[in-house]
Structures are given as C-alpha cells and as structure tokens.
Design an enzyme around this catalytic site. Sequence first.
Site, short mmCIF file in Angstrom:
data_model
loop_
_atom_site.label_atom_id
_atom_site.label_comp_id
_atom_site.label_asym_id
_atom_site.label_seq_id
_atom_site.Cartn_x
_atom_site.Cartn_y
_atom_site.Cartn_z
N HIS A 162 -14.32 -2.88 1.76
CA HIS A 162 -13.38 -3.32 2.70
C HIS A 162 -11.71 -3.83 2.40
O HIS A 162 -11.02 -4.69 2.77
CB HIS A 162 -13.83 -4.66 3.60
CG HIS A 162 -15.34 -4.44 3.94
ND1 HIS A 162 -15.71 -4.01 5.09
CD2 HIS A 162 -16.60 -4.85 3.33
CE1 HIS A 162 -16.98 -3.81 5.13
NE2 HIS A 162 -17.56 -4.42 4.04
N SER B 292 14.65 6.94 -3.62
CA SER B 292 15.05 6.97 -2.30
C SER B 292 16.66 7.62 -1.97
O SER B 292 17.42 6.95 -3.09
CB SER B 292 14.94 5.43 -1.74
OG SER B 292 16.03 5.34 -0.51
N GLU C 286 1.35 10.80 -2.43
CA GLU C 286 1.41 10.90 -0.85
C GLU C 286 1.25 12.39 -0.36
O GLU C 286 0.68 12.72 0.47
CB GLU C 286 2.66 10.22 -0.32
CG GLU C 286 2.71 8.69 -0.53
CD GLU C 286 4.16 8.38 -0.23
OE1 GLU C 286 4.54 8.34 0.68
OE2 GLU C 286 4.57 7.58 -1.42
#
Length: 460
Positions: free
Chosen positions: A155, A276, A289
């Site tokens: 979890h 970025s 990603e």
Amino acid sequence: MKLWAGRFDKNTDVLVDELNASIGFDFRMYREDITGSIAHSAMLAKQGIISEEDAKLIAEGLKAILADIEEGRLPFGSDAEDVHMAIEGELTRRIGDAGKRLHTARSRNDQVALDIRLYLKREIVEIKELVLELIETLVNIAEKNTDVIMPAYTHLQRAQPTTFAHYMMAYANMLGRDVTRLEDCLNRMDECPLGSGALTSTTYPIDREFTAKELGFARITQNRLDGVSDRDFAIEFLNDISILMMHLSRFSEEIILWCSWEFKFIELDDAYSTGSSIMPQKKNPDIAELVRGKTGRVYGDLMTLLSVMKALPLAYNKDIHEDKEPLLDAIDTIKKCLPVFTAMLNTMRLNTENMRTAAGKGFINATDCADYLVKKGLPFRDAYTVVGRLVNYCIETGKTLETLGPDEYKSFSTAFDGDVYEAISLETCVAKRNAAGGPSKESVGVQIKYIKEFLNEHGR
Ligand code: ARG
C-alpha cells in the site's frame, strides 16, 4: 492499372485508393514478401506448375528488386495498393510473363498472413534480446547491492525491510517471464499459412511442406480457412508486449518515486533526465514517465486488434488489413523504450544511506518483534497485539522500537529480554529471511544464480 482491372468498367475513386492503400506502412514487410515469393515460385517449379526457367527469372528478378529497395533505388509510389502488389507489379515490369506467373496458386490473403508471421518471428527475436539485456543489467546491479537495506512497501506504506538486490531480482523475474511468454508466442505462430490461397486453397498440386521448410517454419497451418483469417498470433504478441510494458511501467513508477525529494533513493544520470523550461532547480525522470505513458499506447494497440477481429466471419475480410499499424506501432514503441530504459538503469546512482534511513523509520521490524515474542513462547496473535500496543506507544512518545528502553519493553510483556535489540535490527531482519526467494544475501545469491543460468540458456 489495377491488377484486377478486368472485372471493372471504371477506375476506383481516388479517395477510395487513399483509404484502401496500405503501402505506406506494410512496405516495411518487403523482405518477408520477397522471401515468401521466392519460396513459392521454387515450389511451383518443383511441382511442375511453372517452368524452372520462369522460377529462375522470378527469383533473380525478386533478388534484384530486394537489392534496389535496400540501396534506396526503388521508391514505391502510392499508386500501388500494398506491398504485395507493388513488388509483383515491379517484377512483371522487369521480367514480363514470368512475373505474371508468380501469383499462380496463391492469394494476397495467404501472402499477407505469411508476411506478418515472418516479420513477427524476426522481431520477437530482436525484442527478446533487448529484454535479456535489461535482465542482465538488473543482475549486475543486484550483485553489487546485496547488502543495501531498503524498505519494502505494501500500500506504499513501509512494510518490511529488504535489499536493493532483492528488489532488482523481482523485476528480473518478471522480465524473465516476458522472455518465455514471447518464446511461447513464437512457437505457436511458427506455422506456415502459405498455400491456403484465398481461403480454401487451390486445385494445383502444391507442396505446402516444401515452402514451410524453405521459409524456416516448424509446421504448416492445418486448416486453410483458419490459416488466412487467423490473427491470434498477432493479438498474442501484442498481449505479451502489453504485459512487458506493464512491467516497465510499474518499474518506471518506482523510479519516479525514488527520484523525488521525498524518497531520494536514486539519482538518474544527466544524460537520462531532463530539465524544466522555467524551474531552474528541476531534474525530471522523463524517460520513466514516457515509458509509463507509452504503456497506455501499447494497450491501445492490443485493444485495436482485438476490436478489429471481434465478430469477423470467416475467412478474410478487409478489416484484417487494420492489423499492421497497431502491430508496427507496438514494435516501434517497445524497441525504442527498452534500450533507453536499460541505459537509464545502468547509469543511475544509489543513495544507499537514504534507503537505510527510510528503512529505519516506520516500524518495518514490527513483524520481527512479534516473531521474537513467538520464539519466547507467546502465540502469534498475542505477540501481534503486544507489538501493536508498543508501536502505538512509540508513536505517542516519538520513539522507535530500537530506541525503547528495556523497562519500557518489559512493561508491555515480561517475555522481552535484552536480546530483543539484536532480534529487531534491520540486518537481522534481512539475514533471517533466508528461505528460498527471500532478501537475505544467500537467498538473493541463489536467485541471481538461477537468473544467470536462464541468461546463459538464452545465449548470454
Ligand atoms: N493489404 C491486404 C491486407 O493487408 C492484403 C490482402 C488483401 N486481400 C484482399 N482480398 N483484398 O490485408
């Protein structure tokens, strides 16, 4: 002029041609198409259906076309509908009547079924090699990190201690299944459909075993209606690639978490990260990603083909022509993802102290503390309750199981002794988990040995 023009009074509408054309993507199977045609014409000659001279002209003509394509000398325009017609048309332009005999006892339906199988058989071997390379990388990382303790989660809550090596070997096992799944898929598709004709075969005395053998197939397809309309093998392939991508995606998710400041378990190499455009501090795990994102794309490819095939009556229907784009897309995607993923792992650095610190918090030795009491004679359920209370007490007082005093331990159960500290040290927790498959150095050593044997059996 269309090959089928005889039956028609008019040309097809240009928009129809556009919709109908697959040359833009199926041209990638030109090698398979040519190999299949050479084997087919050799069989026709052997059976006395065409002359040996014609077969020779066909083979030479096709080999010359192959060389021209590979050297970039033969750009096929969009006037050809698909790769099969483009090559047959070009052959006839070059060698005349012999070229017109090539398609005897054959249909584009068995031709395309053959081409895709040949194409996939080759691609599966290449993809498998890329997966094996990734497994090899994981084994190398595991070997170097059998002592690196980290928390394992359920979890996404810290659960029990493990090692980075144990973690890497989990993924190595998942990928090992991907390899064997691809092998199963390849074995099942290793059947030659050539000779199925349009759907029920032909009245010519063809020799299907001969072409199957020439083309390196293990056997022939047993039913000709099935042979031309089956795309199970392509769906199975896409399913296998989807599962493989799912594994990479799960791994990517962990990489992304581990790179975050909240974890900082790893640092990716600059060559495998991006920045970025506005936030100067950022170093983003874009590769992971992208792999996670492209997994959705590959699932889409699988769903496309499943949906195309749904409710198709036997045998060939033009819908089946929609099989190639999803297949090629999945192949391109996985072949782009795998090498970059492997390189990203190969170059990542581990922050082992951060892993150890994270493992030291969150009571991940609570199970071991309960097991300690069990060894002292308490039933597991009672021991579990005692340790639950202990954890609660620690949270209230800002302590951990390691920093509790002996008297505090005793006040929860008289079964606690001074040896509890040794029993709950993370090193002990890991070392004692030495049954098969566990995180202890010996257990992981066995797992590494097993996967190395697997790699060895696969030529590595
Ligand atoms: N381009 C077609 C395909 O990819 C080839 C088979 C065409 N057969 C036909 N009967 N129209 O499926």
